[in-house]
Design a protein around this motif. Sequence first.
Motif, PDB file in Angstrom:
ATOM      1  N   HIS A  59     -87.746   1.306  -5.848  1.00  0.00           N
ATOM      2  CA  HIS A  59     -87.008   0.676  -4.747  1.00  0.00           C
ATOM      3  C   HIS A  59     -86.680   1.722  -3.678  1.00  0.00           C
ATOM      4  O   HIS A  59     -86.955   2.920  -3.850  1.00  0.00           O
TER       5      HIS A  59
ATOM      6  N   LEU B  26     -78.367   5.891  -1.540  1.00  0.00           N
ATOM      7  CA  LEU B  26     -78.587   4.695  -0.743  1.00  0.00           C
ATOM      8  C   LEU B  26     -77.789   3.513  -1.301  1.00  0.00           C
ATOM      9  O   LEU B  26     -77.723   3.312  -2.505  1.00  0.00           O
TER      10      LEU B  26
ATOM     11  N   MET C 166     -77.501   1.377  -4.638  1.00  0.00           N
ATOM     12  CA  MET C 166     -78.706   0.620  -4.956  1.00  0.00           C
ATOM     13  C   MET C 166     -79.239   1.074  -6.310  1.00  0.00           C
ATOM     14  O   MET C 166     -79.500   2.251  -6.526  1.00  0.00           O
ATOM     15  N   SER C 167     -79.374   0.136  -7.237  1.00  0.00           N
ATOM     16  CA  SER C 167     -79.842   0.492  -8.582  1.00  0.00           C
ATOM     17  C   SER C 167     -80.442  -0.714  -9.269  1.00  0.00           C
ATOM     18  O   SER C 167     -79.941  -1.839  -9.101  1.00  0.00           O
ATOM     19  N   LYS C 168     -81.488  -0.471 -10.067  1.00  0.00           N
ATOM     20  CA  LYS C 168     -82.075  -1.621 -10.743  1.00  0.00           C
ATOM     21  C   LYS C 168     -81.081  -2.227 -11.727  1.00  0.00           C
ATOM     22  O   LYS C 168     -81.126  -3.423 -11.989  1.00  0.00           O
TER      23      LYS C 168
END
Length: 336
Positions: free
Chosen positions: A17, A196, A204-206
């Motif tokens: 990502h 980010l 932002m992280s899975k």
Amino acid sequence: MSQKRVLTGITTTGIPHLGNYVGAIRPAIAESRASGEESFLFLADYHGIIKCHDPEQIHRSTLAVAATWLACGLDPETITFYRQSDIPEVPELTWIFNCVCAKGLMNRAHAYKASVDANLAEGNTDPDHGISMGLFSYPVLMAADILIFNATHIPVGRDQIQHVEMARDIAGRFNHRYRELFVLPEAVVDDEIALLTGLDGRKMSKSYGNTIALFEDEKALRKQIMKIVTNSQEPGEPKNPDESTIFEIYRSFSTRDEQAAMRDRYAAGIGWGDAKQALFEQINAELAEPRERYRELTANPARIEDILQAGAAKARKHTRPLLDAVRDAVGIRPLR
Ligand code: ADP
Ligand code: TRP
């Protein structure tokens, strides 16, 4: 023996990502081009199967991660780029390290302790419920990844520092018990690198499901950007860029001048829709070319396989001789 050697691994459980790109991929590639240091980068698929038990996901992610790094400019001539599972010396050294590493050291690993704590918090009578030996001894495998190359510098995120320290500990014990074969590695954490923000304003992280995929097509990228959560300020109202996820992401894809110009547009009351459109255009301009290369690469997995095999052959020029010395040191030798 103390020549600088940089090594890092990427677990193959997800599709890269924008956060991975800004925080790991882009800086690592820039660094490898600028420094001319000897560097090693690998797909940690044995680490992947610890937490991910879906074979298709492991396989898909291995292809996606390899294609992403190549599309973003990793030069397999400069960086030794390989897949962990293509290096049989790694699991072999892992076993030998299992016999060197104190169990108590692994009891202290954060990832293991977090799983135990979660079990206890859920009122589970078995603190080790659902914990595999793979999860428990994950840092031993990671030590083998690092030490089989005698890597000196290990760029990692903060959460991985402890694992690099454990690799040092294991190297020290081996050297002391048998023979000085291993260099003590050091974690390198770059505090300058931007974290980010994701669609919902958290990192932002899975794990949070708030990511923007790096290489979906242009339409999907735009659609995801349009989903970024904003406040309810109307067009025309002056806005504070420092409180906006849109601007926060914009910063990672723009020059200082572009940022200053965008700040002016926020002050002048840009509407959120227009701010998102500007962000989309900015990101798209940087990603359009690598995205095309990514499409070509993923359409031709056999080519990636060839690159990885060539990388493994290069890697094994280092791993084979060191493992031979290790076997000899512990007394595993031909009879003659
Ligand atoms: P995720 O949090 O999505 O599971 P990983 O933990 O697999 O990501 O991280 C892989 C690499 O990408 C690490 O080097 C990590 O520091 C970097 N990274 C992940 N998320 C971000 C983010 N939001 N901002 C910057 N870098 C990130
Ligand atoms: N455990 C690391 C992570 O989750 C990936 C990894 C595996 C690694 N082996 C490594 C990183 C060796 C650096 C060195 O991010």
